[in-house]
Design an enzyme around this catalytic site. Structure first.
Site, PDB file in Angstrom:
ATOM      1  N   TYR A  85       9.998  -2.544 -10.658  1.00 15.43           N
ATOM      2  CA  TYR A  85       9.102  -1.650 -10.371  1.00 15.43           C
ATOM      3  C   TYR A  85       9.933  -0.387 -10.179  1.00 15.43           C
ATOM      4  O   TYR A  85      10.796   0.027  -9.471  1.00 15.43           O
ATOM      5  CB  TYR A  85       8.222  -1.575  -9.100  1.00 15.43           C
ATOM      6  CG  TYR A  85       7.154  -2.679  -9.052  1.00 15.43           C
ATOM      7  CD1 TYR A  85       6.542  -3.322 -10.341  1.00 15.43           C
ATOM      8  CD2 TYR A  85       6.586  -3.204  -7.945  1.00 15.43           C
ATOM      9  CE1 TYR A  85       5.677  -4.078 -10.519  1.00 15.43           C
ATOM     10  CE2 TYR A  85       5.535  -4.062  -7.992  1.00 15.43           C
ATOM     11  CZ  TYR A  85       5.118  -4.695  -9.110  1.00 15.43           C
ATOM     12  OH  TYR A  85       4.089  -5.604  -9.300  1.00 15.43           O
TER      13      TYR A  85
HETATM   14  N1  LIG Z   1       1.955  -9.702  -9.868  1.00 14.42           N
HETATM   15  C1  LIG Z   1       1.676  -8.947 -10.945  1.00 14.42           C
HETATM   16  O1  LIG Z   1       1.796  -9.433 -12.044  1.00 14.42           O
HETATM   17  C2  LIG Z   1       1.240  -7.632 -10.535  1.00 14.42           C
HETATM   18  C3  LIG Z   1       0.930  -6.745 -11.815  1.00 14.42           C
HETATM   19  C4  LIG Z   1       0.151  -5.693 -11.293  1.00 14.42           C
HETATM   20  C5  LIG Z   1       0.060  -5.129 -10.011  1.00 14.42           C
HETATM   21  N2  LIG Z   1       0.703  -5.822  -8.866  1.00 14.42           N
HETATM   22  C6  LIG Z   1       0.944  -5.478  -7.744  1.00 14.42           C
HETATM   23  O2  LIG Z   1      -0.522  -5.186  -7.181  1.00 14.42           O
HETATM   24  C7  LIG Z   1      -0.442  -3.880  -6.535  1.00 14.42           C
HETATM   25  C8  LIG Z   1      -1.581  -3.128  -6.903  1.00 14.42           C
HETATM   26  O3  LIG Z   1      -1.811  -2.809  -8.454  1.00 14.42           O
HETATM   27  P1  LIG Z   1      -2.089  -1.542  -9.091  1.00 14.42           P
HETATM   28  O4  LIG Z   1      -1.751  -0.558  -8.125  1.00 14.42           O
HETATM   29  O5  LIG Z   1      -1.489  -1.543 -10.374  1.00 14.42           O
HETATM   30  O6  LIG Z   1      -3.774  -1.584  -9.211  1.00 14.42           O
HETATM   31  P2  LIG Z   1      -4.755  -1.285  -8.015  1.00 14.42           P
HETATM   32  O7  LIG Z   1      -4.536  -1.435  -6.676  1.00 14.42           O
HETATM   33  O8  LIG Z   1      -6.169  -1.861  -8.483  1.00 14.42           O
HETATM   34  O9  LIG Z   1      -5.200   0.322  -8.185  1.00 14.42           O
HETATM   35  C9  LIG Z   1      -4.515   1.383  -7.468  1.00 14.42           C
HETATM   36  C10 LIG Z   1      -4.706   2.830  -8.233  1.00 14.42           C
HETATM   37  O10 LIG Z   1      -6.109   3.227  -7.553  1.00 14.42           O
HETATM   38  C11 LIG Z   1      -6.041   4.488  -7.513  1.00 14.42           C
HETATM   39  N3  LIG Z   1      -6.626   4.728  -6.239  1.00 14.42           N
HETATM   40  C12 LIG Z   1      -6.154   4.122  -4.874  1.00 14.42           C
HETATM   41  N4  LIG Z   1      -6.878   4.274  -3.807  1.00 14.42           N
HETATM   42  C13 LIG Z   1      -7.441   5.333  -4.300  1.00 14.42           C
HETATM   43  C14 LIG Z   1      -8.618   6.085  -3.743  1.00 14.42           C
HETATM   44  N5  LIG Z   1      -8.698   5.979  -2.307  1.00 14.42           N
HETATM   45  N6  LIG Z   1      -9.332   7.244  -4.217  1.00 14.42           N
HETATM   46  C15 LIG Z   1      -9.253   7.248  -5.716  1.00 14.42           C
HETATM   47  N7  LIG Z   1      -8.153   6.321  -6.560  1.00 14.42           N
HETATM   48  C16 LIG Z   1      -7.548   5.515  -5.665  1.00 14.42           C
HETATM   49  C17 LIG Z   1      -4.649   5.103  -7.657  1.00 14.42           C
HETATM   50  O11 LIG Z   1      -4.368   5.442  -8.956  1.00 14.42           O
HETATM   51  P3  LIG Z   1      -4.611   6.771  -9.776  1.00 14.42           P
HETATM   52  O12 LIG Z   1      -4.618   7.690  -8.551  1.00 14.42           O
HETATM   53  O13 LIG Z   1      -3.712   7.062 -10.695  1.00 14.42           O
HETATM   54  O14 LIG Z   1      -6.002   6.867 -10.211  1.00 14.42           O
HETATM   55  C18 LIG Z   1      -3.814   3.624  -7.314  1.00 14.42           C
HETATM   56  O15 LIG Z   1      -2.462   3.658  -7.752  1.00 14.42           O
HETATM   57  C19 LIG Z   1       0.843  -3.033  -7.133  1.00 14.42           C
HETATM   58  O16 LIG Z   1       1.482  -1.926  -6.550  1.00 14.42           O
HETATM   59  C20 LIG Z   1       1.862  -4.195  -7.296  1.00 14.42           C
HETATM   60  O17 LIG Z   1       2.332  -4.409  -6.096  1.00 14.42           O
HETATM   61  C21 LIG Z   1       1.245  -7.212  -9.197  1.00 14.42           C
END
Ligand SMILES: NC(=O)c1ccc[n+]([C@@H]2O[C@H](COP(=O)([O-])OP(=O)(O)OC[C@H]3O[C@@H](n4cnc5c(N)ncnc54)[C@H](OP(=O)(O)O)[C@@H]3O)[C@@H](O)[C@H]2O)c1
Length: 311
Positions: free
Chosen positions: A62
């Site tokens: 990351y």
């Molecule tokens: N194991 C794996 O292969 C893998 C893969 C992906 C992720 N992960 C883990 O999962 C975590 C979460 O994934 P992710 O961050 O990609 O996706 P997510 O949690 O589904 O989406 C998070 C995104 O949604 C938006 N958001 C969050 N809260 C909000 C709110 N209250 N209002 C409006 N928009 C909001 C923000 O992006 P914007 O503001 O840009 O819209 C935020 O970065 C990662 O940080 C990582 O630790 C693991």
């Protein structure tokens, strides 16, 4: 769900002995160009632990290691390492050869500034390396005290089962946690065999993409404009099913004085085997919007409604 003396919720993390808050904080936005700089990341981390949060998810890749560095500097400044469950991962960069696992682990320990990683994941299944070599290397890390608990992310159920059987036949430490892609608009990968397996083996489950890259916050609607580096991925969910899911989330959110994001995360937290969904917040305000999910327990009827809307 248990509560600490201070009234904070804690959920049992499978057989690991750890207990975690119902939301795990995703760290993939920290230190990334145009997302969350270090000052904002510290604010997010502070707000998270103030609310009782204790599990933080990051990875060696990351922001090229900057996510781990930011979390490490913040823990050192706050002197709170002992209160946290720190999860990181290896495998997307360089695979799961014994040499790469060891090299990456040393890098993560250094960047995080810790002696031990609480939860260490194989980030993805690497079929070019014999599974037994992966298991033996991970086991050695636990025996050496560098890692406490082992996890597998993005593993198919057959490979997870093979890994557990191998570990058991050799008397080695096994994967006790999984991290699958799972949310209201992406259900099939986890539900069914993998979920049944996790429940049967008492494996802790931390679903990632809990908000479907922001889609489940409800900000992606017909006619809306969203300025986000995730927009391209998130817009893809706005089909007929996506519309049904948003309508169901809106209805429940209005009745419960909650937000669609809180309802979507609470639905995940209620699914079989799930320990705590992982979600990231790009700003402290976004995090504050997510945190009340910890106190939102959906009724059987609300869960059935969301299940129907998303199937
Ligand atoms: N194991 C794996 O292969 C893998 C893969 C992906 C992720 N992960 C883990 O999962 C975590 C979460 O994934 P992710 O961050 O990609 O996706 P997510 O949690 O589904 O989406 C998070 C995104 O949604 C938006 N958001 C969050 N809260 C909000 C709110 N209250 N209002 C409006 N928009 C909001 C923000 O992006 P914007 O503001 O840009 O819209 C935020 O970065 C990662 O940080 C990582 O630790 C693991």
């Amino acid at each position: 769900m248990d509560r600490t003396a201070a009234g904070v919720q804690r959920r049992r993390m499978g057989r690991t002995g750890f207990e975690v808050f119902p939301l795990c904080l995703g760290g993939n936005v920290f230190g990334r160009e145009g997302r969350t700089d270090e000052a904002a990341a510290w604010q997010i981390l502070d707000r998270f632990v103030e609310a009782g949060g204790n599990c933080i998810d990051t990875a060696d890749i990351y922001a090229d290691g900057a996510s781990e560095e930011i979390i490490g500097r913040w823990m050192a400044a706050r002197q709170n390492r002992a209160d946290l469950v720190i999860a990181t991962k290896v495998g997307f960069q360089g695979g799961l050869s014994p040499e790469n696992i060891r090299r990456s682990l040393e890098g993560s320990l250094h960047r995080l500034g810790v002696d031990t990683i609480d939860l260490y994941y194989a980030h993805t299944d690497d079929k070019s390396v014999p599974l037994v070599d992966v298991i033996r290397t991970f086991d050695a890390l636990v025996r050496e005290g560098k890692v406490t608990v082992l996890g597998a992310s993005n593993y198919a159920v057959e490979r997870l089962d093979q890994a557990l059987m191998l570990a058991r036949s050799e008397g080695l430490h096994e994967f006790q946690v999984i991290q699958p892609h799972y949310n209201l608009v992406h259900r099939a990968e986890y539900e069914g065999e993998l979920a049944d397996y996790a429940v049967r083996e008492d494996i802790a489950v931390f679903p990632y993409y809990g908000l479907a890259s922001g889609f489940l916050t409800g900000k992606y609607r017909k006619g809306a404009t969203v300025d986000s580096s995730r927009a391209q991925t998130a817009w893809k969910y706005l089909d007929a099913r996506g519309e049904r899911v948003l309508a169901a989330l809106d209805g429940i959110a209005a009745e419960r004085h909650a937000t669609p994001a809180q309802v979507a995360l609470s639905w995940l937290a209620a699914m079989p085997g799930v320990t705590a969904p992982i979600a990231s917040a790009r700003t402290p305000e976004q995090l504050l919007d997510l945190l009340p999910m910890a106190d939102l327990v959906l009724s059987t009827e609300e869960i059935a409604l969301l299940n129907a809307a998303s199937s």
